[in-house]
Design a protein around this motif. Sequence first.
Motif, PDB file in Angstrom:
ATOM      1  N   ASP A   1      10.010  -6.793 -28.771  1.00  0.00           N
ATOM      2  CA  ASP A   1       9.258  -7.483 -29.814  1.00  0.00           C
ATOM      3  C   ASP A   1       9.040  -6.641 -31.065  1.00  0.00           C
ATOM      4  O   ASP A   1       8.762  -7.198 -32.140  1.00  0.00           O
ATOM      5  CB  ASP A   1       7.892  -7.923 -29.265  1.00  0.00           C
ATOM      6  N   THR A   2       9.131  -5.307 -30.944  1.00  0.00           N
ATOM      7  CA  THR A   2       8.748  -4.457 -32.075  1.00  0.00           C
ATOM      8  C   THR A   2       9.869  -3.580 -32.631  1.00  0.00           C
ATOM      9  O   THR A   2       9.857  -3.264 -33.817  1.00  0.00           O
ATOM     10  CB  THR A   2       7.576  -3.533 -31.670  1.00  0.00           C
ATOM     11  N   LEU A   3      10.824  -3.173 -31.797  1.00  0.00           N
ATOM     12  CA  LEU A   3      11.847  -2.229 -32.239  1.00  0.00           C
ATOM     13  C   LEU A   3      13.088  -2.944 -32.763  1.00  0.00           C
ATOM     14  O   LEU A   3      13.340  -4.096 -32.407  1.00  0.00           O
ATOM     15  CB  LEU A   3      12.251  -1.313 -31.083  1.00  0.00           C
ATOM     16  N   PRO A   4      13.887  -2.244 -33.601  1.00  0.00           N
ATOM     17  CA  PRO A   4      15.199  -2.803 -33.973  1.00  0.00           C
ATOM     18  C   PRO A   4      16.034  -3.037 -32.717  1.00  0.00           C
ATOM     19  O   PRO A   4      15.853  -2.358 -31.695  1.00  0.00           O
ATOM     20  CB  PRO A   4      15.811  -1.694 -34.841  1.00  0.00           C
ATOM     21  N   VAL A   5      16.978  -3.971 -32.802  1.00  0.00           N
ATOM     22  CA  VAL A   5      17.752  -4.376 -31.629  1.00  0.00           C
ATOM     23  C   VAL A   5      18.451  -3.199 -30.963  1.00  0.00           C
ATOM     24  O   VAL A   5      18.420  -3.042 -29.735  1.00  0.00           O
ATOM     25  CB  VAL A   5      18.788  -5.461 -32.019  1.00  0.00           C
ATOM     26  N   VAL A   6      19.099  -2.324 -31.762  1.00  0.00           N
ATOM     27  CA  VAL A   6      19.860  -1.211 -31.180  1.00  0.00           C
ATOM     28  C   VAL A   6      18.943  -0.298 -30.368  1.00  0.00           C
ATOM     29  O   VAL A   6      19.300   0.161 -29.277  1.00  0.00           O
ATOM     30  CB  VAL A   6      20.597  -0.418 -32.286  1.00  0.00           C
ATOM     31  N   GLU A   7      17.748  -0.006 -30.872  1.00  0.00           N
ATOM     32  CA  GLU A   7      16.815   0.858 -30.149  1.00  0.00           C
ATOM     33  C   GLU A   7      16.274   0.151 -28.905  1.00  0.00           C
ATOM     34  O   GLU A   7      16.090   0.768 -27.846  1.00  0.00           O
ATOM     35  CB  GLU A   7      15.665   1.276 -31.071  1.00  0.00           C
ATOM     36  N   LYS A  44       7.734   0.251 -16.776  1.00  0.00           N
ATOM     37  CA  LYS A  44       8.975   0.201 -17.548  1.00  0.00           C
ATOM     38  C   LYS A  44       9.211  -1.191 -18.125  1.00  0.00           C
ATOM     39  O   LYS A  44       9.659  -1.348 -19.260  1.00  0.00           O
ATOM     40  CB  LYS A  44      10.158   0.608 -16.669  1.00  0.00           C
ATOM     41  N   ILE A  45       8.953  -2.204 -17.307  1.00  0.00           N
ATOM     42  CA  ILE A  45       9.152  -3.584 -17.775  1.00  0.00           C
ATOM     43  C   ILE A  45       8.227  -3.888 -18.942  1.00  0.00           C
ATOM     44  O   ILE A  45       8.642  -4.482 -19.957  1.00  0.00           O
ATOM     45  CB  ILE A  45       8.932  -4.583 -16.620  1.00  0.00           C
ATOM     46  N   SER A  46       6.956  -3.479 -18.837  1.00  0.00           N
ATOM     47  CA  SER A  46       6.002  -3.714 -19.933  1.00  0.00           C
ATOM     48  C   SER A  46       6.450  -3.012 -21.212  1.00  0.00           C
ATOM     49  O   SER A  46       6.388  -3.588 -22.306  1.00  0.00           O
ATOM     50  CB  SER A  46       4.614  -3.212 -19.531  1.00  0.00           C
ATOM     51  N   SER A  47       6.909  -1.759 -21.058  1.00  0.00           N
ATOM     52  CA  SER A  47       7.385  -1.014 -22.231  1.00  0.00           C
ATOM     53  C   SER A  47       8.598  -1.701 -22.849  1.00  0.00           C
ATOM     54  O   SER A  47       8.739  -1.756 -24.076  1.00  0.00           O
ATOM     55  CB  SER A  47       7.760   0.418 -21.831  1.00  0.00           C
ATOM     56  N   LEU A  48       9.448  -2.246 -22.004  1.00  0.00           N
ATOM     57  CA  LEU A  48      10.649  -2.911 -22.490  1.00  0.00           C
ATOM     58  C   LEU A  48      10.300  -4.187 -23.238  1.00  0.00           C
ATOM     59  O   LEU A  48      10.866  -4.473 -24.305  1.00  0.00           O
ATOM     60  CB  LEU A  48      11.580  -3.221 -21.313  1.00  0.00           C
ATOM     61  N   ILE A  49       9.364  -4.957 -22.716  1.00  0.00           N
ATOM     62  CA  ILE A  49       8.953  -6.199 -23.393  1.00  0.00           C
ATOM     63  C   ILE A  49       8.376  -5.874 -24.771  1.00  0.00           C
ATOM     64  O   ILE A  49       8.684  -6.541 -25.769  1.00  0.00           O
ATOM     65  CB  ILE A  49       7.927  -6.967 -22.532  1.00  0.00           C
ATOM     66  N   ASP A  50       7.531  -4.839 -24.844  1.00  0.00           N
ATOM     67  CA  ASP A  50       6.964  -4.430 -26.133  1.00  0.00           C
ATOM     68  C   ASP A  50       8.060  -3.992 -27.089  1.00  0.00           C
ATOM     69  O   ASP A  50       8.036  -4.309 -28.283  1.00  0.00           O
ATOM     70  CB  ASP A  50       5.967  -3.277 -25.936  1.00  0.00           C
TER      71      ASP A  50
END
Length: 486
Positions: free
Chosen positions: A453-459, A444-450
């Motif tokens: 860096d890649t998704l819009p802030v709200v998402e 979960k932490i790895s997915s969150l870090i990615d």
Amino acid sequence: MRDEYSDETKNIALYCRVSTDEQAREGVSLDEQQQRLKSYCRAMGWTEIPHVYIEDGYSAKNMDRPQLISLLKEVKKGTISKILVTKLDRISRRLKHLLEIIDIFQENKVSFISISESFDTNTPSGRLTLQVLGAVAEFERERIRERVFENMLHAANHGKWLTQSPYGYDLIHKELVVNETEAEVVKRVYDLYLNEGLGFYSIAKKLNQEGIPSKKKRGWSIRSIKLLLTNPVYKGTLVWNRIDRSSNKQVEKDDEDWVVVENAHPLIIDESTWEAVQKRINQASVPPRAKTSPHLLGGFLKCGRCGAAMTISWTGPKTNRKRSYRCSANKNKGTCTSQPYNASDVEDWFKEGLLRLSKSMNSSYIFKLAEQARNDEKQVINQQIQSAKNRYARKVEAYTAGLIELGDLQKEKSRMEQIVQEAETRQSTTTINTEGLEEKLNGKISSLIDAIDTLPVVEAKSLIKTLVEKVIIHGDKNIEIVLTTP
């Protein structure tokens, strides 16, 4: 509008009715009714000319009568002070309808007088008669409610669905059958909420944008998504008698009054997923600003000195404005001495903190999370045991009242004992796979870090919500990340 009329300007109404059958059988005359009512008015010293409503050839078995409808409209306008009939059955032969009509009269401060029965709602004896009639009607309503409840209870205990089918199911011969197309949408909604962190509004918006119809083709809303996520039907459980609809305002009953039947129909969502969703819904909700703020830690960041929320402030000229997180207690009240922090720096520290957390996950922290998960599981098991005992207690009451047979009571007792035994076994053997927990958390932490860096802030914030409860800043590069239980 009612205030435009004084008592002096309001009219007296005479209501006369006769059906064709009554005219032939009883010789009831409309002219005779009018004369008797007008004579009564003169005897009472009422000099104004009354309005006469004549219902010719209409039965009193229902309220669909043109003159009665016209009379009630005038009552609601406030133009009438008194209504006279020769007998109560001129208004209605059905007690239920009679009381409904008298309720309308009383709400609009209209006296209702029946000259044959000496019935006048403005007199103590008239009000007493009205109360007796109301008591009789209430008794009859309770008798009807008992009979309906008995029939519904029998149907519910045999797995029969008692209302229209919920989304995800079709109703065939009063039994729920999975609608595969809708069931896939149900599973997706649960995944979007639990694993992708979307809220009710975001899920509804996504389904509407994709043109996925709801059950009644009205589109999805916050309410419909919440109902879908909290309905135990999706884990195979039938719950009936949950809402008290006896008054205008619907109220949820105490859970011991509910009729709950487990494994009553095919499930769409497994119980562990359903319980995980309920847990997330019942957790302290993230403030609205945490969902909508365009700043990564808006709504999550707390002051390490006083615990207040850190909010965004802007500094510098309009051409070169800079964001900073500032303690709201410092900004609004001056009660905290915490300094403002450059927002970009704090968000970078947060990402660095997540990286360090994933690399240095120690056994004591995993043990703490495992213990919390174990306690949560224990609470769910205890709730299941209590629900089974409450259901059995209700069946005992139903048997005592003669609503069910002894065989039904014995079946419920066996079912309760089985549920309690299985729950206690689960409780004694519950173990948490700490290695699996650590792997899940790191994933979960790895997915969150990615995502950051890649998704819009709200998402990205939607994913933060699934993992992070709050972030506390204690000083430069010194932040504390408090995780939710996986």
